[in-house]
Design a protein around this motif. Structure first.
Motif, PDB file in Angstrom:
ATOM      1  N   GLN A   1      38.049  51.181  44.169  1.00  0.00           N
ATOM      2  CA  GLN A   1      39.319  51.573  44.777  1.00  0.00           C
ATOM      3  C   GLN A   1      40.499  50.969  44.019  1.00  0.00           C
ATOM      4  O   GLN A   1      41.536  51.625  43.869  1.00  0.00           O
ATOM      5  N   LYS A   2      40.350  49.768  43.516  1.00  0.00           N
ATOM      6  CA  LYS A   2      41.429  49.197  42.695  1.00  0.00           C
ATOM      7  C   LYS A   2      41.631  50.025  41.424  1.00  0.00           C
ATOM      8  O   LYS A   2      42.747  50.310  41.017  1.00  0.00           O
TER       9      LYS A   2
ATOM     10  N   ARG B   1      43.475  53.214  42.076  1.00  0.00           N
ATOM     11  CA  ARG B   1      44.897  53.082  42.432  1.00  0.00           C
ATOM     12  C   ARG B   1      45.757  52.610  41.268  1.00  0.00           C
ATOM     13  O   ARG B   1      46.940  52.942  41.190  1.00  0.00           O
ATOM     14  N   HIS B   2      45.184  51.769  40.406  1.00  0.00           N
ATOM     15  CA  HIS B   2      45.937  51.182  39.290  1.00  0.00           C
ATOM     16  C   HIS B   2      45.146  51.459  38.019  1.00  0.00           C
ATOM     17  O   HIS B   2      43.965  51.740  38.077  1.00  0.00           O
TER      18      HIS B   2
END
Lengths: 219, 219
Positions: B164-165, B168-169
């Motif tokens: 998920q990190k 997102r980035h």
């Protein structure tokens, strides 16, 4: 899509590596082997991973487990890059071979392709695939992680210990098990057999079904 | 052998579950889903695993991740067995659906067959396969563990956070990363872009190659 999964015999490919030519089955020999791919040399996560693999190599070696790395870079690139790997993780020495697969022949056969990554020329790149291969040359366990997720070497060591305990005794390891924790006795073992096989004794958990299948022991 | 691997779209199968009929894509919805198989109801490791999955479910739910279990037992067996699961792990409530695949149609399509295990009638049994499926219905990461090796829910939570990190980035997580640790910036991001994207700053590790590709930041 690509094929190799648990239970399959790993193809007996000949690989060009940083330690010369290697045939996979010869290399596995009578022990275990962790064959793992990394997306590319001189990239961040891979540099942290291969150094940590080297740090864990002695612990794996004690358990009869060899390491074999692989990416699509060539051997000369690997050799240059190892200087970065060893510099980043102090005390690490990359003594295990790293195979070169510039033609993308091996990664396809070993289910190591990352579908979301390609190099500047549009060529496929490997995922962070990791197969634990047993003495019978079969894949015992696989982790298929994408480029974004570096592996967890404590988890790798944990599953190796679990696989080896299960291969030696008729036991399995429960959820979140760590080396040293109690193990469970396989359902194929009767209570009578369990008394013989586990003279240290075992504890049967009382459950609503009263089926008596959850038996803990120490091995 | 069987097909599904990372990058593949998970087949949009209709499943019979303990919560009624479910279509996989509807169930995944706009979030993430962990679809995982267990060898059989009323067996030891599975009982420890499904209770622990229930204990971790709230943490996963906070991250938009649903659970979906699966074995070849039928729904009535699952419902009886859940009593054992919940009794073994105090405080666990199995609120996630468990699918039934008595015809062995689903486990083959989802690469969840354990080649070394069969039931008393010689039928195939599932492995401990676990696929993390993303909002695009594609498999992001897989763990293929055999019957003998219970999963590690801390590792499952760790990889979910990593995926998920990264979604997102433009970052990835290094070896042995844990939530809260620094992450690395993707090689596709130039230093100029990184200054914009990560106003909190980043540290470039000095390596023998002087290539400057290992850049840590916090997100």
């Amino acid at each position: 899509m690509p094929g190799l999964t648990i239970g399959d015999t790993i193809p007996d490919l000949e690989l060009e590596t940083t330690k010369g030519k290697i045939r996979i089955h010869d290399y596995v020999g009578d022990g275990y082997c962790i064959i793992f791919s990394h997306p590319a040399d001189f990239t961040p996560v891979c540099t942290t991973e291969l150094g940590m693999m080297a740090k864990y190599a002695p612990e794996l070696e004690k358990r009869g487990v060899k390491l074999l790395g692989l990416s699509c870079d060539d051997v000369s690139s690997h050799k240059e890059w190892i200087k970065d790997v060893e510099a980043y993780t102090p005390g690490s020495l990359v003594t295990y071979p790293i195979a070169a697969d510039p033609k993308r022949e091996v990664i396809k056969q070993l289910n190591m392709v990352d579908p979301d990554e390609e190099d500047a020329s549009g060529n496929q790149l490997p995922s962070r695939a990791l197969h634990v291969v047993g003495p019978d040359k079969k894949v015992k366990l696989s982790m298929l992680y994408p480029a974004s997720t570096g592996r967890n070497m404590d988890e790798v060591l944990r599953v190796v210990e679990s696989l080896q305990k299960a291969a030696r005794h008729k036991v399995a390891t429960p959820v979140n098990w760590k080396p040293g924790d109690p193990v469970v006795i396989s359902p194929s073992v009767s209570n009578e057999e369990a008394k013989q096989m586990f003279p240290q004794g075992f504890d049967t958990t009382d459950l609503p079904s009263k089926k008596g299948y959850l038996r803990f022991t120490k091995v």
